[in-house]
Design a protein around this motif. Structure first.
Motif, short mmCIF file in Angstrom:
data_model
loop_
_atom_site.label_atom_id
_atom_site.label_comp_id
_atom_site.label_asym_id
_atom_site.label_seq_id
_atom_site.Cartn_x
_atom_site.Cartn_y
_atom_site.Cartn_z
N ALA A 34 0.82 -1.22 0.00
CA ALA A 34 0.00 0.00 0.00
C ALA A 34 0.86 1.27 0.00
N LYS A 35 1.95 1.25 -0.76
CA LYS A 35 2.81 2.44 -0.84
C LYS A 35 2.11 3.51 -1.67
N PRO A 36 1.93 4.72 -1.13
CA PRO A 36 1.27 5.78 -1.90
C PRO A 36 2.24 6.42 -2.88
N LEU A 37 1.67 7.08 -3.89
CA LEU A 37 2.48 7.75 -4.89
C LEU A 37 3.22 8.95 -4.29
N LEU A 38 2.54 9.70 -3.41
CA LEU A 38 3.15 10.90 -2.84
C LEU A 38 4.07 10.54 -1.68
N SER A 39 5.23 11.21 -1.62
CA SER A 39 6.15 10.97 -0.52
C SER A 39 5.71 11.72 0.74
N GLY A 90 -2.79 10.71 -3.86
CA GLY A 90 -2.25 9.69 -2.98
C GLY A 90 -2.60 8.29 -3.43
N GLU A 91 -2.54 8.03 -4.73
CA GLU A 91 -2.86 6.70 -5.28
C GLU A 91 -1.83 5.66 -4.82
N THR A 92 -2.27 4.40 -4.83
CA THR A 92 -1.37 3.30 -4.47
C THR A 92 -0.54 2.91 -5.68
N GLU A 147 -2.88 3.76 -11.06
CA GLU A 147 -4.20 3.83 -11.70
C GLU A 147 -4.28 5.02 -12.65
N ASP A 148 -4.97 4.85 -13.76
CA ASP A 148 -5.02 5.86 -14.80
C ASP A 148 -6.17 6.85 -14.57
N VAL A 149 -6.14 7.51 -13.40
CA VAL A 149 -7.15 8.51 -13.05
C VAL A 149 -6.51 9.89 -12.91
N LEU A 150 -5.32 9.92 -12.33
CA LEU A 150 -4.67 11.19 -12.02
C LEU A 150 -4.40 12.01 -13.27
#
Length: 292
Positions: A34-39, A90-92, A147-150
């Motif tokens: 569950a690592k998020p995209l944002l640091s 904050g996507e996974t 995921e292709d939403v951002l």
């Protein structure tokens, strides 16, 4: 017979090794659970910027709890919309690979289709994975699949992220000039009307001022075009520079186009008479004498 036994044992060990490799994920890309995209957590983000290939950079900054667009021009942003967008960032991360395993041009990263900055973190957005329909994103020397939403949330116009409020919160109007009428606040807190409007109550004047003080547009967009209908001038207490708008016709009703910023505030037709008309009070009918 003995040779066949050894062969069978070797095959059994091979199958067991493969099973253990699959079970423990050997050979798979290493991704923390569950690592998020944002640091940084969304609550600590105070700078957001993005730029699509061939387009100028759009930059938002948070100052004193308020988000502002600072490039390509300065304007007040809508906090709720910015915070919602940042929460969505904050996507996974579904998978991560060394960038050396890819030809960057083949996955849309040479050049990147969009570059995103969140605080000091830099992310390059590439093409979509044709199998899992995830987006290739480069962070340093890693390629991430997200995921292709951002991409599509950012690909739209940045204008919906701006505040629809015509005036800043807490504003107090000193002068309001609308077509055919000027209202000036007096030293005692009343209002002087030019030209004078007979038989109009202070409540009706206060109501008109409140409508302009808290005016919120249907939408905010670029200046665009429209048939000119007049000029609006608003002077605020404590502000030296007046706010000047060009009143223009719009398909939804009317729009106020700022003279200082390249912004267009669109309002519905239904509110036009309430913002541009100050009617006199209706006279009470005289009581009739009883017949008798």
């Amino acid at each position: 017979m003995r040779q066949k036994t050894w062969i069978n044992l070797g095959l059994a060990f091979l199958v067991l090794a493969l099973a253990l490799a699959l079970h423990f994920g050997l050979g798979r890309p290493r991704v923390p659970r569950a690592k998020p995209l944002l640091s940084d957590p969304p609550s600590r983000v105070n700078r957001l910027a993005f730029a699509f290939a061939g387009h100028p950079r759009v930059v938002f900054r948070k100052t004193g709890g308020q988000w502002w667009l600072v490039a390509p021009f300065r304007a007040r942003a809508e906090n709720l919309n910015l915070e919602s967008l940042i929460e969505g960032l904050g996507e996974t991360v579904h998978a991560a690979y060394p960038a050396s395993r890819f030809k960057l041009g083949a996955i849309g990263l040479l050049p990147a289709r969009m570059r995103l900055w969140v605080n000091h973190q830099e992310l390059d957005f590439g093409a979509r994975d044709p199998v899992g329909h995830l987006r290739f994103i480069r962070e340093g020397n890693r390629i991430l699949l997200v995921e292709d939403v951002l991409y599509y949330r950012l690909a739209g116009s940045f204008y919906p992220l701006l505040s629809p409020r015509l005036l800043p919160a807490g504003s107090r109007i000193a002068t309001l000039e609308i077509p055919g009428l000027t209202l000036n606040r007096t030293a005692k807190g009343g209002w002087h009307l030019t030209p004078a409007v007979k038989a109009v109550s202070s409540d009706r004047i206060a109501r008109l001022i409140r409508r302009w003080t808290y005016a919120s547009a249907l939408s905010v967009g670029p200046k665009g075009h429209g048939r000119p209908l007049g000029t609006i001038v608003i002077r605020l207490i404590g502000r030296k520079r007046p706010r000047v708008y060009r009143l223009v016709h719009d398909s939804f009703g009317f729009a106020l186009v700022s003279r200082i910023r390249p912004l267009r505030f669109v309002f519905p037709k239904a509110v036009e008479p309430r913002m541009f008309t100050l009617r006199a009070n209706r006279r009470k009918p005289h009581a009739r004498a009883p017949r008798g």
